[in-house]
Design an enzyme around this catalytic site. Structure first.
Site, mmCIF file in Angstrom:
data_model
loop_
_atom_site.group_PDB
_atom_site.id
_atom_site.type_symbol
_atom_site.label_atom_id
_atom_site.label_comp_id
_atom_site.label_asym_id
_atom_site.label_seq_id
_atom_site.Cartn_x
_atom_site.Cartn_y
_atom_site.Cartn_z
ATOM 1 N N HIS A 174 0.833 -1.205 0.000
ATOM 2 C CA HIS A 174 0.000 0.000 0.000
ATOM 3 C C HIS A 174 0.874 1.264 0.000
ATOM 4 C CE1 HIS A 174 -3.525 2.442 1.581
ATOM 5 N NE2 HIS A 174 -2.513 3.180 2.037
ATOM 6 N N GLU A 175 1.861 1.309 0.879
ATOM 7 C CA GLU A 175 2.702 2.508 0.975
ATOM 8 C C GLU A 175 3.533 2.696 -0.297
ATOM 9 O OE1 GLU A 175 2.140 4.671 3.147
ATOM 10 O OE2 GLU A 175 0.975 3.444 4.541
ATOM 11 N N HIS A 178 1.527 4.487 -2.749
ATOM 12 C CA HIS A 178 1.605 5.945 -2.585
ATOM 13 C C HIS A 178 2.882 6.481 -3.227
ATOM 14 C CE1 HIS A 178 -1.924 6.449 -0.200
ATOM 15 N NE2 HIS A 178 -1.462 5.905 0.906
ATOM 16 N N HIS A 184 -5.534 7.408 -2.197
ATOM 17 C CA HIS A 184 -6.501 6.470 -1.629
ATOM 18 C C HIS A 184 -7.704 6.339 -2.547
ATOM 19 C CE1 HIS A 184 -4.673 7.187 2.576
ATOM 20 N NE2 HIS A 184 -4.312 5.998 2.130
ATOM 21 N N TYR A 234 -9.411 2.486 2.139
ATOM 22 C CA TYR A 234 -9.555 2.354 3.598
ATOM 23 C C TYR A 234 -10.451 1.163 3.916
ATOM 24 C CZ TYR A 234 -8.018 7.091 5.137
ATOM 25 O OH TYR A 234 -7.335 8.219 5.444
HETATM 26 ZN ZN LIG Z 1 -2.479 5.146 2.552
#
Ligand SMILES: [Zn+2]
Length: 406
Positions: A174-175, A178, A184, A234
């Site tokens: 996930h990171e 980014h 998101h 999320y």
């Molecule tokens: Zn995030």
């Protein structure tokens, strides 16, 4: 206003509580945070965001860092108070050149296998590549932190990607998303068509985490259809103040916000940032496109010409490595069968492997294979009927080898 203050007084304990709850919920409801349990000064400002331009965003100042949406770090230069100007970076400036991310793993990072596993996962599904940094000026440093956090896209110079003890392989994937430039999923412009935000269940200081970036109409982040299965989404209980869901699906569907691995939508989204999309029409007749037979994404599926119809079986990501990656599924490349160089060898899709049989040069309307000095993508017998095979043949500048990108 008094309601606001009442929430503010509750926020620290609520925050600590929800961190415990989140930790107990398992990976499916995981939400990364840079500083778990910590609240900072909430700032709303116009900020230039990578790929999105100037946006009105709310972020928190915690430990001298600007944190948005829990785990996104803002470059101080993106804060207008520091930069004093309203011009964002060029739209492509946040991308990693050559779709390759140089990186360093800090020697102090525990369980560094998280990083190598996450990198392997990204490389197995996309054209993105990662290489240990040598002398590159711009690179990612994976380092220990109190939580999980990253900048979005290439910031310039060293940029940190923090991994606390609670950050799993999935969180690391996930990171890295980014760091590659992904936002998101639930912050997309169209999210209100797909999810309901239960504002009353959100910790007061975390409300800003649930805004979209799109008040000003920037839609650059909406890559493909809305994806509940995105690893960039999320979980249902993200930043909950009371143990009740903060996000609910509008379609009545079940779980979302997984941290197991990249969804097909994630791979398309990331690929879209780095590899332009194209369709190819052939010169044998009008309305004949390079097409994967029956839209089948299995390895070994042949290609043909077919009436251009806008489907995924006719759309390709042109990676910087010279691959034509089918948009049908992750990691399917246009491939010369068995790596043969004989004229008439059929062209198929196969798992992307970086070999010469999957590298192509597109110029002057020709699509040349890296396998030989003079091998071109060709329609068999210059036939124009839908279903006519696509093969390689000696380059001869004929209509059957003329491909127009659109
Ligand atoms: Zn995030």
């Amino acid at each position: 206003m008094s309601r606001q203050h009442r929430f503010a007084r509750l926020s620290m304990s609520a925050s600590a509580l929800s961190t415990l709850l989140l930790g107990g919920c398992g990976v499916s409801h995981e939400t990364e945070q840079a500083f778990p349990g910590k609240a900072g000064e909430v700032v709303t400002a116009r900020v230039a965001l990578p790929g999105l331009g100037l946006q009105t965003v709310t972020y928190e100042k915690i430990d001298g860092m600007a944190v948005m949406e829990g785990d996104i770090l803002l470059d101080p230069r993106e804060e207008p108070a520091r930069s004093g100007q309203s011009v964002g970076r060029a739209n492509t400036g946040f991308r990693w050149p050559g779709a390759t991310v140089p990186y360093v793993i800090d020697a102090a990072l525990p369980d560094s296998d998280r990083v190598t596993s996450a990198i392997r996962h990204w490389e197995s599904k996309t054209s993105l590549r990662f290489k240990p940094r040598t002398t590159e000026a711009d690179y990612v440093r994976f380092r220990p932190g109190s939580g999980c956090s990253s900048f979005v896209g290439k910031k310039g110079g060293e940029q940190t990607l923090d991994l606390g003890g609670g950050c799993s392989v999935g969180s690391t994937i996930h990171e890295i998303g980014h760091a590659l430039g992904l936002w998101h999923e639930q912050s997309r412009a169209d999210r209100d068509n797909h999810i309901t935000i239960n504002w009353d269940n959100i910790q007061s200081e975390a409300q800003g985490n649930f805004k979209t970036y799109t008040q000003k109409g920037a839609d650059g982040m909406d890559l493909g259809p809305y994806d509940y299965g995105s690893i960039m989404h999320y979980g249902a209980y993200a930043f909950s103040s009371n143990g009740q869901p903060t996000i609910v699906r509008k379609d009545g569907g079940g779980d979302f916000g997984q941290r197991d691995g990249l969804s097909d939508g994630d791979t398309r989204g990331a690929e879209s940032l780095y590899s332009p999309r194209a369709r190819f029409s052939n010169g044998v007749a009008v309305n004949r496109c390079l097409d994967v037979v029956n839209g089948n994404s299995a390895q070994g599926t042949r290609t043909q010409i077919w009436e251009c119809n806008g489907s995924a079986s006719q759309e390709w990501f042109l990676s910087v490595h010279g691959e034509l990656r089918s948009t049908l599924a992750p990691n399917r490349c246009l491939d010369v069968t068995d790596g043969k160089t004989t004229w008439g060898t059929r062209v198929q899709i196969w798992e992307c492997n970086g070999s010469a049989s999957q590298r192509w040069t597109i110029s002057n309307g020709e699509v040349r294979s890296a396998q030989g000095s003079n091998l071109c993508l060709d329609v068999a017998g210059a036939g124009s009927a839908p279903g006519t095979a696509v093969q390689i043949w000696d380059c001869n500048r004929s209509a059957a080898q003329k491909w127009t990108r659109f």
